[in-house]
Design an enzyme around this catalytic site. Sequence first.
Site, PDB file in Angstrom:
ATOM      1  N   ASP A  50     -12.937   3.057  -7.545  1.00 32.43           N
ATOM      2  CA  ASP A  50     -11.853   4.042  -7.706  1.00 32.43           C
ATOM      3  C   ASP A  50     -12.358   5.444  -8.026  1.00 32.43           C
ATOM      4  O   ASP A  50     -11.651   6.241  -8.646  1.00 32.43           O
ATOM      5  CB  ASP A  50     -10.868   3.594  -8.805  1.00 32.43           C
ATOM      6  CG  ASP A  50     -10.178   2.293  -8.449  1.00 32.43           C
ATOM      7  OD1 ASP A  50     -10.038   2.014  -7.250  1.00 32.43           O
ATOM      8  OD2 ASP A  50      -9.799   1.548  -9.364  1.00 32.43           O
ATOM      9  N   ASP A  51     -13.573   5.745  -7.603  1.00 33.02           N
ATOM     10  CA  ASP A  51     -14.165   7.038  -7.930  1.00 33.02           C
ATOM     11  C   ASP A  51     -14.427   7.895  -6.698  1.00 33.02           C
ATOM     12  O   ASP A  51     -14.878   9.028  -6.796  1.00 33.02           O
ATOM     13  CB  ASP A  51     -15.482   6.814  -8.685  1.00 33.02           C
ATOM     14  CG  ASP A  51     -16.076   8.113  -9.183  1.00 33.02           C
ATOM     15  OD1 ASP A  51     -15.379   8.784  -9.970  1.00 33.02           O
ATOM     16  OD2 ASP A  51     -17.197   8.458  -8.774  1.00 33.02           O
TER      17      ASP A  51
END
Lengths: 284, 284, 284, 284
Positions: D228-229
């Site tokens: 999720d980065d």
Amino acid sequence: MKNTATLLINCPDRKGLVAAIANFLYTYDANILHADQHQDETENRFLMRVEWDLADFKLDMDAFGAAFQPIADRFSMEWHLKLSQRKFRMAIFVSKYDHCLVDLLQRWQSGELWCDIPLIISNHEDCRRHADFYGIPFHVIEVNRENKAEAEARQMALLQEHGVNLIVLARYMQVLSPAFTAAYPYRVINIHHSFLPAFDGAKPYHRAHARGVKLIGATGHYVTEILDDGPIIEQGVIRASHRDTVEDLIQKGRDLERVVLSRSLRWHLDHRILVCGNKTVIFD
Amino acid sequence: MKNTATLLINCPDRKGLVAAIANFLYTYDANILHADQHQDETENRFLMRVEWDLADFKLDMDAFGAAFQPIADRFSMEWHLKLSQRKFRMAIFVSKYDHCLVDLLQRWQSGELWCDIPLIISNHEDCRRHADFYGIPFHVIEVNRENKAEAEARQMALLQEHGVNLIVLARYMQVLSPAFTAAYPYRVINIHHSFLPAFDGAKPYHRAHARGVKLIGATGHYVTEILDDGPIIEQGVIRASHRDTVEDLIQKGRDLERVVLSRSLRWHLDHRILVCGNKTVIFD
Amino acid sequence: MKNTATLLINCPDRKGLVAAIANFLYTYDANILHADQHQDETENRFLMRVEWDLADFKLDMDAFGAAFQPIADRFSMEWHLKLSQRKFRMAIFVSKYDHCLVDLLQRWQSGELWCDIPLIISNHEDCRRHADFYGIPFHVIEVNRENKAEAEARQMALLQEHGVNLIVLARYMQVLSPAFTAAYPYRVINIHHSFLPAFDGAKPYHRAHARGVKLIGATGHYVTEILDDGPIIEQGVIRASHRDTVEDLIQKGRDLERVVLSRSLRWHLDHRILVCGNKTVIFD
Amino acid sequence: MKNTATLLINCPDRKGLVAAIANFLYTYDANILHADQHQDETENRFLMRVEWDLADFKLDMDAFGAAFQPIADRFSMEWHLKLSQRKFRMAIFVSKYDHCLVDLLQRWQSGELWCDIPLIISNHEDCRRHADFYGIPFHVIEVNRENKAEAEARQMALLQEHGVNLIVLARYMQVLSPAFTAAYPYRVINIHHSFLPAFDGAKPYHRAHARGVKLIGATGHYVTEILDDGPIIEQGVIRASHRDTVEDLIQKGRDLERVVLSRSLRWHLDHRILVCGNKTVIFD
């Protein structure tokens, strides 16, 4: 404080336009900061905004027109050159409501709005104290059905005297005459308290309440001869519900009006708006 | 699966209303799950929605009417009782565009929309394959200028035959006659592809494009005799810009239409909507 | 000016609550203007807000407590009675940024915020002129690492002296000590310039820019012992793009901060907020 | 069906770039349809997207690379040429939830998403019927803690076999290994059901509910090695209230997920996205 030039171009769409403009700027060693363009298919127009740093630009700005005109002629361009250090001279028109006025003045003083404000014109005394606080001359010119032409003549004399080239109607509750708007084409910005074209004209919040809409809006637009019909610059909405009275809508709407008006104005001050037909192109 | 009753009340506003209703429910040991009320000042009406668990409710629901009617009479109430286990029987009307239809059917199958769908009616064959995939009978009834009355008669016969009590127009591109809408008062939900009252009628995206609006919208509303004038249930907007062609607006608008229509519909299925004058009260 | 009473109730959820409250109010002939309730399933709590007109209420408000306490005891209620004519006494804390302060003061003067503002406290001189303009005493109390405890003691003495029961941090750039926040439970409202829980703590716009988010936000919340962790009252967002510098985000964010803070505050002033666990219930 | 070329350029910012590119295109008589550029100040990069009509372009596209490379070398450009008629070959990964999948397939079939979909991969049988309906091969590859490496090897073999160059995770509930994501740099698009960076990782709706946020969000982003980065492509939010249970948030969130995922995907398919650092530049 930045020192840039912004060139706004509006012309028939043709091949070679970008190359011609880019080559011209490169010839004089322009450091381009922003460039945006748009092809309007409906009108077959090419619109461009290009901003460059003047620090190492090799052409004297006084000579810009003579140097650029051949290109402009070749492509039948309407063009405007804007220098960041030459500020707009803006007049604010206001009636009794002060929320947009106070908002604009706070933004102006904090440096968010890059312009001079040589005067504020109102048909009421109510907002004078705000003008005084921010050190801006405040002129009251009463307007009624009988004296409208004369009142506008006085307003326009003041605007001319102060070299005004931009007018903001910050909830000014009077309709300007065609003669007035013709004198300031795309130079008068109004905030209308509805999402146009819905509820143009009078009492939009009352009519929105009566219709039971679930969103209310505000619209920043240029003023033209036809009421609430000029090119739209920006619009915003906020949710409404059955719990909202007309007064609630008016209060919610004030939040929108402030934000939409100041955003519309900022884009104009930054030379980000081109008008094409009855629409705006916003190079944000 | 929940087992609740929902009571919808619409009556003149008077003191003692809440106490009377609350006492009645308490008498039968109702476990209240949700209660909402609204005083409409313009119409001086009291509107209420109360939902309770039937698990330990001490009154047989068949006897509810007889037990409650004295209170209803005392306060001149219009009231409706809805049982969560009695599903709506919903018909979907559709033309050629399938985006709203597919969206509704996926939601329905996944359990998001609590209703039966005994049939889909269309004036074209295009969407049959979706109906087949979800196992729903699909009826094509051609509509043209000459056969409109007859076509509607056939539609209404089908609706009656299948016990339909709710109709969703999922981009059904035909105008219903006053006779049809009168037969289903506040029982026909339409999605209009503009933020009403702007751009009512035909080709709203084209007109929005021509006007140069910076927001486009969609409106879910009940269909009444006057086109696009019925009580608004829900509205949504999405930003537009000068870069958007009409086709871009149409495509952006489809995202809005799906969401606004399904939300409007869900509120109806959950008995969250009361109509007061030409407005909706949404107890969400 | 309205003359109403608002009763806020927070208690374990049980049958008969609404009936008991409604009967009590009906006994004294209350004309109920608004009633809202909520069952919090997680905490199994019942929360209610009821507002009624005092014009023809048959119970003297000084006797309200004695009359209502038996019901409160029966249902283990926490309850608060608020009279519309008894204004909050609100202090504003501010540092150097003036946009939220000016916004709040304009709203206050125009009647949108119903409260007294006996004083403004700042750690800088910058905003004094605004306080002077609106006729509100302005106290500068410098805060640094060494004198923090002493500075807070002086602040609290001033607050007590002026009978303050609500504090708004209008971009006050200091962290309050646990002792301070404990003295004003759910009585300190802060505006944080991000959509919490993202970017809590320092320099949220810089971090939002570094992360490349497409939306920036602002959050109004009650201040508790843990930084940026108190119950959220309201949140707003605005679109960002790759074209936005940190300065652009800061400027866009100011529009959000003003609106979200004033909305949070208005709900508090209207007694529309109940705290349940670490969350707010907003009866709007 | 349009027949255009799109050139994406990413290089150090220098003077003369636009002129060099514009001259090159003008030499071959390009009819430029869209041109957008951006100077990233943080990274000092110049990013450009230019799209032109191939109808009367005088350079054979097979010869484009040889002709353009000298300019690319001069300015140290990373560049990619995309032909509108060469479709992406896209794989969809899905688990049990079908709302994003159905939405994507309906958009794809109606022509809104311009790509081939040679296969759908899932770890469950549930969505096979949708794949069948749209005539797309459906491969089930079970994934568990023990077989993860082997399962990914099988997935990657399938992707290679079908010439896949874009992967969409349509609520695929498995974390891809670093080896997998490294094989498809900025070629895997995921929809995360929160407004990142808030609530990254598992169960974002539950955590949003626990925190009491007033807005929930969804984020379309490229998948990189860190969960999720990756660079954010698009984000959306929707209001939440105290009345929303976790299930309500999940349902509201689905509306966001569909819209945000499909919009992110469409921008990728239209070659509108450039990655700069860990951020996206979206030329919309």
